[in-house]
Design a protein around this motif. Sequence first.
Motif, mmCIF file in Angstrom:
data_model
loop_
_atom_site.group_PDB
_atom_site.id
_atom_site.type_symbol
_atom_site.label_atom_id
_atom_site.label_comp_id
_atom_site.label_asym_id
_atom_site.label_seq_id
_atom_site.Cartn_x
_atom_site.Cartn_y
_atom_site.Cartn_z
ATOM 1 N N ASP A 107 0.805 -1.218 0.000
ATOM 2 C CA ASP A 107 0.000 0.000 0.000
ATOM 3 C C ASP A 107 0.842 1.273 0.000
ATOM 4 O OD1 ASP A 107 -2.273 -1.543 0.060
ATOM 5 O OD2 ASP A 107 -2.464 -1.484 2.250
ATOM 6 N N ALA A 108 2.148 1.118 0.010
ATOM 7 C CA ALA A 108 3.010 2.311 0.035
ATOM 8 C C ALA A 108 2.955 3.086 -1.258
ATOM 9 C CB ALA A 108 4.459 1.904 0.332
ATOM 10 N N MET A 109 2.553 2.440 -2.367
ATOM 11 C CA MET A 109 2.515 3.103 -3.669
ATOM 12 C C MET A 109 1.159 2.961 -4.322
ATOM 13 S SD MET A 109 5.298 4.656 -4.473
ATOM 14 C CE MET A 109 4.841 4.908 -6.172
ATOM 15 N N GLY A 110 0.701 4.040 -4.976
ATOM 16 C CA GLY A 110 -0.489 3.961 -5.807
ATOM 17 C C GLY A 110 -0.219 3.069 -7.000
ATOM 18 N N ARG A 111 -1.232 2.358 -7.444
ATOM 19 C CA ARG A 111 -1.031 1.356 -8.497
ATOM 20 C C ARG A 111 -1.295 1.887 -9.909
ATOM 21 N NH1 ARG A 111 1.373 -1.049 -4.938
ATOM 22 N NH2 ARG A 111 1.275 -3.302 -4.603
ATOM 23 N N GLU A 112 -1.832 3.073 -10.057
ATOM 24 C CA GLU A 112 -2.083 3.609 -11.392
ATOM 25 C C GLU A 112 -0.911 4.499 -11.813
ATOM 26 O OE1 GLU A 112 -5.990 5.136 -13.470
ATOM 27 O OE2 GLU A 112 -5.063 6.821 -12.398
ATOM 28 N N ILE A 113 -0.365 4.241 -12.987
ATOM 29 C CA ILE A 113 0.719 5.054 -13.543
ATOM 30 C C ILE A 113 0.137 5.904 -14.661
ATOM 31 C CG2 ILE A 113 2.990 5.058 -14.614
ATOM 32 C CD1 ILE A 113 3.381 2.209 -13.535
ATOM 33 N N VAL A 114 0.041 7.204 -14.447
ATOM 34 C CA VAL A 114 -0.455 8.116 -15.479
ATOM 35 C C VAL A 114 0.712 8.447 -16.408
ATOM 36 C CG1 VAL A 114 -1.461 10.370 -15.954
ATOM 37 C CG2 VAL A 114 -2.245 9.040 -13.979
ATOM 38 N N ALA A 115 0.603 7.997 -17.654
ATOM 39 C CA ALA A 115 1.715 8.102 -18.596
ATOM 40 C C ALA A 115 1.399 9.097 -19.703
ATOM 41 C CB ALA A 115 2.008 6.738 -19.213
ATOM 42 N N PRO A 116 2.263 10.077 -19.926
ATOM 43 C CA PRO A 116 2.118 10.934 -21.108
ATOM 44 C C PRO A 116 2.177 10.075 -22.373
ATOM 45 C CG PRO A 116 3.750 11.843 -19.584
ATOM 46 C CD PRO A 116 3.431 10.454 -19.107
ATOM 47 N N ALA A 117 1.348 10.387 -23.353
ATOM 48 C CA ALA A 117 1.289 9.577 -24.572
ATOM 49 C C ALA A 117 2.654 9.468 -25.249
ATOM 50 C CB ALA A 117 0.265 10.164 -25.534
ATOM 51 N N SER A 118 3.465 10.508 -25.143
ATOM 52 C CA SER A 118 4.757 10.523 -25.830
ATOM 53 C C SER A 118 5.760 9.532 -25.252
ATOM 54 C CB SER A 118 5.356 11.930 -25.791
ATOM 55 O OG SER A 118 5.603 12.332 -24.452
ATOM 56 N N VAL A 127 7.089 -1.404 -17.039
ATOM 57 C CA VAL A 127 6.094 -2.276 -16.397
ATOM 58 C C VAL A 127 6.366 -3.739 -16.731
ATOM 59 C CG1 VAL A 127 3.643 -2.923 -16.417
ATOM 60 C CG2 VAL A 127 4.307 -0.516 -16.220
ATOM 61 N N ALA A 128 6.703 -4.018 -17.993
ATOM 62 C CA ALA A 128 6.969 -5.399 -18.400
ATOM 63 C C ALA A 128 8.259 -5.929 -17.779
ATOM 64 C CB ALA A 128 7.052 -5.484 -19.925
ATOM 65 N N THR A 129 9.293 -5.108 -17.763
ATOM 66 C CA THR A 129 10.601 -5.557 -17.273
ATOM 67 C C THR A 129 10.561 -5.900 -15.793
ATOM 68 O OG1 THR A 129 11.749 -4.220 -18.931
ATOM 69 C CG2 THR A 129 13.023 -4.881 -16.994
ATOM 70 N N TYR A 130 9.781 -5.124 -15.024
ATOM 71 C CA TYR A 130 9.750 -5.333 -13.571
ATOM 72 C C TYR A 130 8.483 -6.077 -13.113
ATOM 73 C CZ TYR A 130 13.842 -2.376 -13.272
ATOM 74 O OH TYR A 130 15.129 -1.864 -13.415
ATOM 75 N N ASP A 131 7.759 -6.695 -14.063
ATOM 76 C CA ASP A 131 6.573 -7.520 -13.742
ATOM 77 C C ASP A 131 5.563 -6.764 -12.880
ATOM 78 O OD1 ASP A 131 7.644 -9.774 -15.084
ATOM 79 O OD2 ASP A 131 8.849 -10.275 -13.320
ATOM 80 N N LEU A 132 5.326 -5.518 -13.225
ATOM 81 C CA LEU A 132 4.454 -4.692 -12.382
ATOM 82 C C LEU A 132 2.974 -4.975 -12.618
ATOM 83 C CD1 LEU A 132 6.316 -1.257 -12.434
ATOM 84 C CD2 LEU A 132 6.491 -3.151 -10.793
ATOM 85 N N THR A 133 2.624 -5.506 -13.781
ATOM 86 C CA THR A 133 1.213 -5.842 -14.023
ATOM 87 C C THR A 133 0.740 -6.899 -13.038
ATOM 88 O OG1 THR A 133 1.391 -5.295 -16.384
ATOM 89 C CG2 THR A 133 -0.448 -6.692 -15.711
ATOM 90 N N GLU A 134 1.576 -7.899 -12.807
ATOM 91 C CA GLU A 134 1.217 -8.960 -11.861
ATOM 92 C C GLU A 134 1.072 -8.420 -10.440
ATOM 93 O OE1 GLU A 134 3.819 -12.268 -12.066
ATOM 94 O OE2 GLU A 134 3.555 -12.564 -14.235
ATOM 95 N N ALA A 135 1.734 -7.295 -10.163
ATOM 96 C CA ALA A 135 1.645 -6.691 -8.834
ATOM 97 C C ALA A 135 0.484 -5.704 -8.739
ATOM 98 C CB ALA A 135 2.958 -5.980 -8.495
ATOM 99 N N GLY A 136 -0.310 -5.599 -9.811
ATOM 100 C CA GLY A 136 -1.508 -4.767 -9.763
ATOM 101 C C GLY A 136 -1.363 -3.374 -10.342
ATOM 102 N N TYR A 137 -0.227 -3.054 -10.936
ATOM 103 C CA TYR A 137 -0.040 -1.729 -11.527
ATOM 104 C C TYR A 137 -0.728 -1.651 -12.889
ATOM 105 C CZ TYR A 137 3.473 -0.651 -7.970
ATOM 106 O OH TYR A 137 4.116 -0.409 -6.785
ATOM 107 N N THR A 138 -1.344 -0.520 -13.156
ATOM 108 C CA THR A 138 -1.989 -0.286 -14.450
ATOM 109 C C THR A 138 -1.449 1.014 -15.039
ATOM 110 O OG1 THR A 138 -3.832 0.927 -13.429
ATOM 111 C CG2 THR A 138 -4.106 -1.463 -13.744
ATOM 112 N N ILE A 139 -1.581 1.143 -16.351
ATOM 113 C CA ILE A 139 -1.132 2.341 -17.051
ATOM 114 C C ILE A 139 -2.354 3.099 -17.550
ATOM 115 C CG2 ILE A 139 0.187 3.272 -18.991
ATOM 116 C CD1 ILE A 139 1.856 0.695 -18.929
ATOM 117 N N ALA A 140 -2.426 4.384 -17.219
ATOM 118 C CA ALA A 140 -3.481 5.260 -17.725
ATOM 119 C C ALA A 140 -2.825 6.277 -18.653
ATOM 120 C CB ALA A 140 -4.194 5.962 -16.573
ATOM 121 N N THR A 141 -3.058 6.125 -19.953
ATOM 122 C CA THR A 141 -2.431 7.019 -20.927
ATOM 123 C C THR A 141 -3.226 8.308 -21.041
ATOM 124 O OG1 THR A 141 -1.804 5.043 -22.163
ATOM 125 C CG2 THR A 141 -1.507 7.160 -23.257
#
Length: 252
Positions: A107-118, A127-141
């Motif tokens: 719970d120390a980190m928010g799971r949504e990563i707001v990513a600039p389109a660029s 996210v792929a390299t560090y297996d963050l999807t399996e840890a619940g992280y999502t990308i919001a473009t």
Amino acid sequence: MTTVTLGHLDTTVQQASAAAVARVLEAYELEIEYVVAPRAEMAEHMRRGDVDLFVSAWLPEVDAAFLAPDLGMQAFGQLYRPAFGCCVPDAAGTGITSLAELAAAGDAMGREIVAPASVLDRVRQVVATYDLTEAGYTIATRPDAEAFAHAAHVLEKGLPEIIPTWQPSFLHYGSRLIQLEDPKSACGAEQEARILIRSAIRADMDSDLLDELDELTLGNKVVSALDHAMRHDGMSAEAAAEAWQRGRLLPR
């Protein structure tokens, strides 16, 4: 020659660094005409010979296309060293210092990563390299401007969220971000921000001017401060560059 066409991309970081170079050109009593465009359109301007100097190309990777033989441009100098990374606000107090620690952050980190389109592809790589999807992280473009506004809010409030961004950037002004270590090199290599000159006019340029531009170093800290002055202090690129030249931009 008495007039120089100075090209730059349509971002505040590039506008700011071009304004700093323009201060040097003006000292040699050159009149400046600006060519401002997105990357794809800028390449066409170069191909037509519309751009004498371009500030700045991020090499060897991001802007490698600007060195295509048919564009007739040559690189010289090194203004700063752009580096992409994932950061967290220092004020969030998460204690996290590395991308390798995110998957187990709980719970120390928010799971949504707001990513600039660029930079979406770079964020996906992290996210792929560090297996963050399996840890619940999502990308919001989001469109870049919207993502930058969100990042500024996260930074101001000290929220425990990941901020993906290039350095230099207004977000790095004031050293309030912790750039997370990247032991697997997922963020990509550091770049060199270089000046491009149209090969056909190099012989016509003052050799002392070219030497001065070749030696000009802004650094990430200065460009971040220029970007911050434009975005948050309401300064024009020219005013910010003048403040930098007079030693009034960075806190003492």
